[in-house]
Design a protein around this motif. Structure first.
Motif, PDB file in Angstrom:
ATOM      1  N   SER A   1       0.853  -1.184   0.000  1.00  0.00           N
ATOM      2  CA  SER A   1       0.000   0.000   0.000  1.00  0.00           C
ATOM      3  C   SER A   1       0.890   1.235   0.000  1.00  0.00           C
ATOM      4  O   SER A   1       1.920   1.273   0.674  1.00  0.00           O
ATOM      5  CB  SER A   1      -0.942   0.017   1.206  1.00  0.00           C
ATOM      6  OG  SER A   1      -0.210   0.033   2.412  1.00  0.00           O
TER       7      SER A   1
ATOM      8  N   ALA B   1      -2.944   3.572  -2.812  1.00  0.00           N
ATOM      9  CA  ALA B   1      -2.725   2.767  -4.016  1.00  0.00           C
ATOM     10  C   ALA B   1      -2.226   1.398  -3.545  1.00  0.00           C
ATOM     11  O   ALA B   1      -1.189   1.313  -2.880  1.00  0.00           O
ATOM     12  CB  ALA B   1      -1.703   3.418  -4.934  1.00  0.00           C
ATOM     13  N   THR B   2      -2.961   0.340  -3.838  1.00  0.00           N
ATOM     14  CA  THR B   2      -2.659  -0.984  -3.307  1.00  0.00           C
ATOM     15  C   THR B   2      -2.349  -1.963  -4.439  1.00  0.00           C
ATOM     16  O   THR B   2      -2.713  -1.762  -5.599  1.00  0.00           O
ATOM     17  CB  THR B   2      -3.826  -1.528  -2.481  1.00  0.00           C
ATOM     18  OG1 THR B   2      -4.986  -1.639  -3.318  1.00  0.00           O
ATOM     19  CG2 THR B   2      -4.145  -0.595  -1.312  1.00  0.00           C
ATOM     20  N   ALA B   3      -1.680  -3.063  -4.064  1.00  0.00           N
ATOM     21  CA  ALA B   3      -1.349  -4.108  -5.034  1.00  0.00           C
ATOM     22  C   ALA B   3      -1.137  -5.412  -4.302  1.00  0.00           C
ATOM     23  O   ALA B   3      -0.784  -5.437  -3.113  1.00  0.00           O
ATOM     24  CB  ALA B   3      -0.103  -3.747  -5.842  1.00  0.00           C
TER      25      ALA B   3
ATOM     26  N   TYR C   1       0.667  -9.403  -5.168  1.00  0.00           N
ATOM     27  CA  TYR C   1       1.418 -10.209  -6.128  1.00  0.00           C
ATOM     28  C   TYR C   1       2.164 -11.306  -5.378  1.00  0.00           C
ATOM     29  O   TYR C   1       2.129 -11.390  -4.145  1.00  0.00           O
ATOM     30  CB  TYR C   1       2.364  -9.346  -6.955  1.00  0.00           C
ATOM     31  CG  TYR C   1       3.294  -8.446  -6.155  1.00  0.00           C
ATOM     32  CD1 TYR C   1       4.633  -8.748  -5.997  1.00  0.00           C
ATOM     33  CD2 TYR C   1       2.813  -7.275  -5.566  1.00  0.00           C
ATOM     34  CE1 TYR C   1       5.476  -7.927  -5.286  1.00  0.00           C
ATOM     35  CE2 TYR C   1       3.650  -6.450  -4.842  1.00  0.00           C
ATOM     36  CZ  TYR C   1       4.985  -6.784  -4.706  1.00  0.00           C
ATOM     37  OH  TYR C   1       5.812  -5.959  -3.986  1.00  0.00           O
TER      38      TYR C   1
ATOM     39  N   PHE D   1       2.901  -6.406 -11.181  1.00  0.00           N
ATOM     40  CA  PHE D   1       1.625  -5.997 -10.597  1.00  0.00           C
ATOM     41  C   PHE D   1       1.207  -4.649 -11.133  1.00  0.00           C
ATOM     42  O   PHE D   1       2.010  -3.871 -11.652  1.00  0.00           O
ATOM     43  CB  PHE D   1       1.683  -5.975  -9.065  1.00  0.00           C
ATOM     44  CG  PHE D   1       2.661  -4.999  -8.484  1.00  0.00           C
ATOM     45  CD1 PHE D   1       2.288  -3.688  -8.215  1.00  0.00           C
ATOM     46  CD2 PHE D   1       3.956  -5.388  -8.190  1.00  0.00           C
ATOM     47  CE1 PHE D   1       3.182  -2.779  -7.676  1.00  0.00           C
ATOM     48  CE2 PHE D   1       4.866  -4.491  -7.647  1.00  0.00           C
ATOM     49  CZ  PHE D   1       4.470  -3.188  -7.389  1.00  0.00           C
ATOM     50  N   GLN D   2      -0.087  -4.353 -10.986  1.00  0.00           N
ATOM     51  CA  GLN D   2      -0.688  -3.065 -11.319  1.00  0.00           C
ATOM     52  C   GLN D   2      -1.381  -2.534 -10.075  1.00  0.00           C
ATOM     53  O   GLN D   2      -2.260  -3.204  -9.514  1.00  0.00           O
ATOM     54  CB  GLN D   2      -1.694  -3.218 -12.454  1.00  0.00           C
ATOM     55  CG  GLN D   2      -2.557  -1.987 -12.712  1.00  0.00           C
ATOM     56  CD  GLN D   2      -1.763  -0.801 -13.219  1.00  0.00           C
ATOM     57  OE1 GLN D   2      -1.113  -0.898 -14.247  1.00  0.00           O
ATOM     58  NE2 GLN D   2      -1.814   0.326 -12.496  1.00  0.00           N
ATOM     59  N   GLU D   3      -1.001  -1.360  -9.619  1.00  0.00           N
ATOM     60  CA  GLU D   3      -1.649  -0.780  -8.453  1.00  0.00           C
ATOM     61  C   GLU D   3      -3.095  -0.413  -8.765  1.00  0.00           C
ATOM     62  O   GLU D   3      -3.452  -0.105  -9.908  1.00  0.00           O
ATOM     63  CB  GLU D   3      -0.897   0.468  -7.992  1.00  0.00           C
ATOM     64  CG  GLU D   3       0.421   0.192  -7.315  1.00  0.00           C
ATOM     65  CD  GLU D   3       1.063   1.456  -6.786  1.00  0.00           C
ATOM     66  OE1 GLU D   3       1.798   1.388  -5.790  1.00  0.00           O
ATOM     67  OE2 GLU D   3       0.846   2.535  -7.385  1.00  0.00           O
ATOM     68  N   MET D   4      -3.893  -0.409  -7.717  1.00  0.00           N
ATOM     69  CA  MET D   4      -5.301  -0.030  -7.816  1.00  0.00           C
ATOM     70  C   MET D   4      -5.582   1.094  -6.828  1.00  0.00           C
ATOM     71  O   MET D   4      -5.121   1.064  -5.689  1.00  0.00           O
ATOM     72  CB  MET D   4      -6.209  -1.233  -7.515  1.00  0.00           C
ATOM     73  CG  MET D   4      -5.963  -2.444  -8.403  1.00  0.00           C
ATOM     74  SD  MET D   4      -6.376  -2.141 -10.132  1.00  0.00           S
ATOM     75  CE  MET D   4      -8.156  -1.996  -9.990  1.00  0.00           C
ATOM     76  N   GLY D   5      -6.379   2.087  -7.288  1.00  0.00           N
ATOM     77  CA  GLY D   5      -6.772   3.178  -6.408  1.00  0.00           C
ATOM     78  C   GLY D   5      -5.689   4.228  -6.260  1.00  0.00           C
ATOM     79  O   GLY D   5      -4.600   4.147  -6.833  1.00  0.00           O
TER      80      GLY D   5
ATOM     81  N   PRO E   1      -1.834   5.506 -10.018  1.00  0.00           N
ATOM     82  CA  PRO E   1      -1.366   4.131  -9.748  1.00  0.00           C
ATOM     83  C   PRO E   1      -0.407   3.669 -10.839  1.00  0.00           C
ATOM     84  O   PRO E   1      -0.629   3.922 -12.024  1.00  0.00           O
ATOM     85  CB  PRO E   1      -2.649   3.307  -9.734  1.00  0.00           C
ATOM     86  CG  PRO E   1      -3.624   4.100 -10.557  1.00  0.00           C
ATOM     87  CD  PRO E   1      -3.285   5.539 -10.327  1.00  0.00           C
TER      88      PRO E   1
ATOM     89  N   SER F   1       2.264   0.644 -12.712  1.00  0.00           N
ATOM     90  CA  SER F   1       2.458  -0.783 -12.981  1.00  0.00           C
ATOM     91  C   SER F   1       3.944  -1.074 -12.886  1.00  0.00           C
ATOM     92  O   SER F   1       4.785  -0.240 -13.252  1.00  0.00           O
ATOM     93  CB  SER F   1       1.923  -1.160 -14.365  1.00  0.00           C
ATOM     94  OG  SER F   1       2.603  -0.447 -15.385  1.00  0.00           O
TER      95      SER F   1
END
Length: 373
Positions: free
Chosen positions: A204, A212-214, A216, A254-258, A262, A264
């Motif tokens: 995070s 922004a979270t991920a 993996y 991974f690709q961050e969300m939020g 964000p 990658s």
């Protein structure tokens, strides 16, 4: 009627002619400048610069954590196979001594609880981190032939990673499967250990628009080979050791969300080969028919090859190549152990293991119980 102006040469000139010519020239220049401006292309607007990707430093820290946890487990497996107290328990290589009575049980099992506190200093684009790990180990071992011993164990741990200056954090849940084996020949012992591990990483990153979270994966494989010599004097011992260790770890893309912007991130592979040279010293006492054993060790460490695993961080059309973090080439490991054999079949122990590098330190405390039958 105006008067004629006569020059000194006697020529007649009109005084308004020069003024008329000057005014006509000014009008013509103004018209030419206006026409040139109308034909010039309009200025091209300057596009707004694209935002620079933020570096997810917890990904760099998570990769290094996987490597270090694998190395810790691998070296403890090697210590179980060649450590002085266990060596004495198996075959009493020095001859004599109270621990000879422990040689009758071919099977053993053990359980451990441990905690690790570690810290990495700043490196290049990395601000530094603090990590806290708690975990447990369960294992089973057997003597399958005179002087030949094998063991299997599983390690489950959870690590909290904090990169406070960058307002980032992560968790690493890692499961490791271990195998070790040893062959005793007189005072010599050759030991090997193998590790395979897999885990989940959750990160995070605090941004002005929230987190922004991920999530993996991570994976590790490692191998260690060690040669030691057991030298004893009465109830004391010195055990010189030389070992080679290889670790290969990987983290997924991974690709961050939020959050705001964000990013990658591509996957990374980290590799490390190191040589360890050192010795253990120990002494035991017999107190009320119980064996109290105290030991300490020190090792010189040479990380003679490190591949730190660079990743590409992308945000829209912008991207950055970010180098991973590692250890200094040279360092030292040290530790101590206290063991109490309650009977021929039960033993309690407390261990401390420390790793010291120029930009990395780790301190591990372990409490364990071993049973033989």
């Amino acid at each position: 009627m105006g008067r004629l102006w006569r020059s000194s040469a006697g020529e007649r000139r009109w005084p308004g002619t020069a003024l008329f010519l000057v005014m006509a020239l000014a009008v013509w220049l103004s018209a030419t400048d206006a026409r040139a401006q109308s034909l010039a292309p309009p200025p091209t607007p300057t596009p707004a610069p694209s935002p620079t990707p933020s570096i997810p430093m917890t990904d760099m820290s998570a990769g290094a954590s996987v490597v270090n946890l694998g190395s810790n487990f691998l070296e403890r497996l090697g210590d179980q196979a060649s450590g002085g107290f266990g060596r004495t328990s198996r075959s009493n290589p020095g001859g004599g001594g109270a621990s000879e009575t422990l040689d009758g049980q071919p099977f053993r099992s053990w359980g451990e609880l441990y905690g690790i506190a570690s810290k990495t200093g700043p490196q290049l684009n990395f601000f530094g981190d603090e990590r806290r790990t708690s975990g447990g180990v369960a294992g089973f071992g057997a003597r399958i032939a005179p002087g030949v011993n094998v063991g299997f164990s599983i390690d489950q741990s959870r690590t909290g990673i904090d990169v406070a200056p960058a307002m980032q954090s992560a968790t690493l849940d890692l499961t490791q499967l271990g195998f070790n084996a040893s062959i005793d020949k007189g005072p010599w012992t050759w030991a090997v250990a193998l590790v395979h591990g897999f885990g989940k990483i959750g990160s995070s990153r605090d941004t002005p628009l929230g987190m922004a979270t991920a999530g993996y994966n991570g994976q590790i494989d490692g191998a260690l080979t060690e040669l030691s010599y057991f030298w004893t004097l009465d109830q004391s011992r010195i055990v010189p050791r030389a070992a080679l260790e290889y670790i290969r770890a990987s983290t997924g893309s991974f690709q961050e969300m939020g959050g705001l912007d964000p990013v990658s991130v591509t996957g990374a592979t980290l590799e490390r080969s190191q040589m360890l040279l050192g010795a253990e010293i120990g002494h035991y006492w017999i107190v009320d028919q119980k064996i109290l054993d105290l030991s300490a060790y020190g090792k010189f460490v040479d990380n003679f090859e490190q591949k730190l695993g660079a990743v590409t961080v992308s945000l829209g059309p912008q991207s950055l190549l970010v180098q991973g973090i590692g250890e200094s080439r040279y360092g030292a490991d040290t530790g101590a152990a206290l063991s109490v054999s309650l009977s021929n079949t039960a033993r309690l122990y407390l261990d401390y293991d420390g790793k010291f590098r120029s930009a990395y330190q780790s301190h591990q405390a372990t409490m364990g119980l071993e049973l033989k039958w």
